[in-house]
Scaffold this active site. Structure first.
Site, PDB file in Angstrom:
ATOM      1  N   HIS A 166       0.710  -1.111   0.020  1.00  0.00           N
ATOM      2  CA  HIS A 166      -0.013   0.035  -0.107  1.00  0.00           C
ATOM      3  C   HIS A 166       1.001   1.318   0.063  1.00  0.00           C
ATOM      4  O   HIS A 166       1.185   1.752   1.035  1.00  0.00           O
ATOM      5  CB  HIS A 166      -0.988   0.154   1.264  1.00  0.00           C
ATOM      6  CG  HIS A 166      -1.896   0.944   1.147  1.00  0.00           C
ATOM      7  ND1 HIS A 166      -3.469   0.648   1.551  1.00  0.00           N
ATOM      8  CD2 HIS A 166      -1.960   2.225   0.954  1.00  0.00           C
ATOM      9  CE1 HIS A 166      -3.935   1.834   1.423  1.00  0.00           C
ATOM     10  NE2 HIS A 166      -3.364   2.618   1.068  1.00  0.00           N
ATOM     11  N   HIS A 200       1.120   5.093  -2.017  1.00  0.00           N
ATOM     12  CA  HIS A 200       0.766   5.915  -3.273  1.00  0.00           C
ATOM     13  C   HIS A 200       1.757   6.644  -3.853  1.00  0.00           C
ATOM     14  O   HIS A 200       2.545   7.238  -3.311  1.00  0.00           O
ATOM     15  CB  HIS A 200      -0.372   6.956  -2.591  1.00  0.00           C
ATOM     16  CG  HIS A 200      -1.649   6.479  -1.984  1.00  0.00           C
ATOM     17  ND1 HIS A 200      -2.677   6.393  -2.494  1.00  0.00           N
ATOM     18  CD2 HIS A 200      -1.766   5.792  -0.985  1.00  0.00           C
ATOM     19  CE1 HIS A 200      -3.731   5.945  -2.012  1.00  0.00           C
ATOM     20  NE2 HIS A 200      -3.207   5.397  -0.883  1.00  0.00           N
ATOM     21  N   GLU A 258     -11.150   3.719   7.281  1.00  0.00           N
ATOM     22  CA  GLU A 258      -9.868   4.382   7.739  1.00  0.00           C
ATOM     23  C   GLU A 258     -10.137   5.415   8.845  1.00  0.00           C
ATOM     24  O   GLU A 258      -9.385   5.363   9.677  1.00  0.00           O
ATOM     25  CB  GLU A 258      -9.305   5.094   6.382  1.00  0.00           C
ATOM     26  CG  GLU A 258      -7.964   5.908   6.671  1.00  0.00           C
ATOM     27  CD  GLU A 258      -7.342   6.496   5.241  1.00  0.00           C
ATOM     28  OE1 GLU A 258      -8.049   6.096   4.184  1.00  0.00           O
ATOM     29  OE2 GLU A 258      -6.401   6.994   5.381  1.00  0.00           O
TER      30      GLU A 258
HETATM   31 ZN   LIG Z   1      -3.878   4.733   1.031  1.00  0.00          ZN
END
Ligand SMILES: [Zn+2]
Length: 343
Positions: free
Chosen positions: A12, A14, A210
């Protein structure tokens, strides 16, 4: 333990949150157009300018919200509008990962944010894949790309991203993800699109739970077919849902520092990564954003060690889970297996 040398896998990460500040400064300075607004007030000497740019990119440890955190992506996205820049930053991220013994990384980004320079999706996706592949030739690392889609934009728009990514499936692109702020129950409206994605051959991972909405975790799995959940922090007080997620063999992409910054947890000691593991959840450890969160995989391990006193077994578990939960092909998984004995 010297975490910098221990083989690691990251699932994970970005791309737009992981640009080198040095590269961002260089891109601003070499651009003659409207980047003027970012140059103002950067200072005279290079060090001061680099510091000023870093401030624009790194989120504070106590952001008041996920939205404040997300503001740190404005400048990188502004710059990532040409094939050269997209290829370069993908390559550099691979290099940064390789330098800290990350052997495999799945890099995610949202093609829809990179059309300002008139690039079409094919060239946008192709450039990032090219950067990843170039790095594979040079460093001891393998990588794949996950296409993200901003769930707060219109649902129909995802189909053109999915179609554009199709020729790259198995050739650098492996999955689709839904990201951005999490304000509502978003899963039902993406049900059809995700069904279409799975039919094309995309793996599915979804940012869910999240910053508070536990139901999104369940929905991402049951309605959207998620094989992995990004974050999942919201289920920490809900053993029933944890059990359900564990039983289904869903992998959790934990990103402790990022969760601290977005106030998903108050302190690292409150992070559920270890309790999740004890409950049988398949946890993995990730940076989320190397630059915005001012971290690395090494940094994430060190931060957990400080808070929890983690042991070698934990590193092994995290590596094995990430290997198992990765969207890499069989050949790459076999290649990654060789590093297990070095942990
Ligand atoms: Zn993320």
């Amino acid at each position: 333990m010297n975490y910098g040398k221990v083989p690691k896998i990251e699932l994970h990460c970005h791309l737009d949150g992981s640009l080198r500040p040095e590269t961002v400064l260089e891109l601003i300075e070499s651009s003659k157009d409207t980047t003027e607004k970012y140059l103002q007030g950067l200072g005279e000497n290079r060090e001061a300018r680099l510091q000023a740019v870093t401030t624009l990119l790194v989120a504070p440890y106590d952001c008041d919200s996920l939205d404040t955190y997300l503001k740190r992506f404005e400048l990188p996205i502004y710059l990532m509008q040409t094939e050269e820049v997209l290829e370069r930053v993908a390559f550099e991220l691979m290099e940064d990962c390789a330098k800290e013994a990350v052997k495999y990384v799945e890099i995610r980004f949202a093609p829809q944010l990179h059309t300002e320079g008139q690039l079409d999706y094919d060239r946008i996706i192709g450039s990032v894949v090219k950067g990843v592949k170039r790095a594979e030739q040079i460093f001891e690392i393998r990588g794949n790309v996950i296409l993200s889609y901003m769930r707060n934009s219109d649902v129909e728009g995802i189909y053109s991203v999915l179609d554009a990514g199709k020729p790259y499936l198995g050739k650098g692109v492996v999955a689709i993800d839904l990201c951005a702020g999490e304000r509502d129950l978003f899963a039902p409206r993406f049900k059809e699109a995700m069904g279409y994605a799975r039919k094309l051959g995309y793996h599915v991972t979804i940012h869910a739970g999240e910053t508070g909405i536990t139901q999104n975790i369940v929905d991402a799995i049951e309605i959207l077919g998620a094989e992995r959940i990004g974050h999942g922090v919201a289920m920490m007080d809900n053993p029933e849902i944890q059990k359900k997620v564990a039983e289904r063999g869903i992998f959790i992409e934990c990103c402790p520092t990022s969760n601290l910054q977005t106030s998903a947890v108050e302190k690292i000691k409150d992070h559920p990564i270890l309790p999740f593991e004890r409950e049988g959840l398949l946890i993995t450890l990730n940076t989320d954003n190397r630059t915005v969160s001012n971290t690395s995989m090494t940094g994430e391990f060190e931060c957990l060690e400080k808070a929890f006193d983690i042991e070698t077994d934990f590193c092994k578990t995290v590596y094995e889970n990430a290997l198992e939960g990765s969207f890499a092909d069989i050949e790459t998984k076999a290649w990654l297996t060789q590093f297990k004995s070095q942990i």
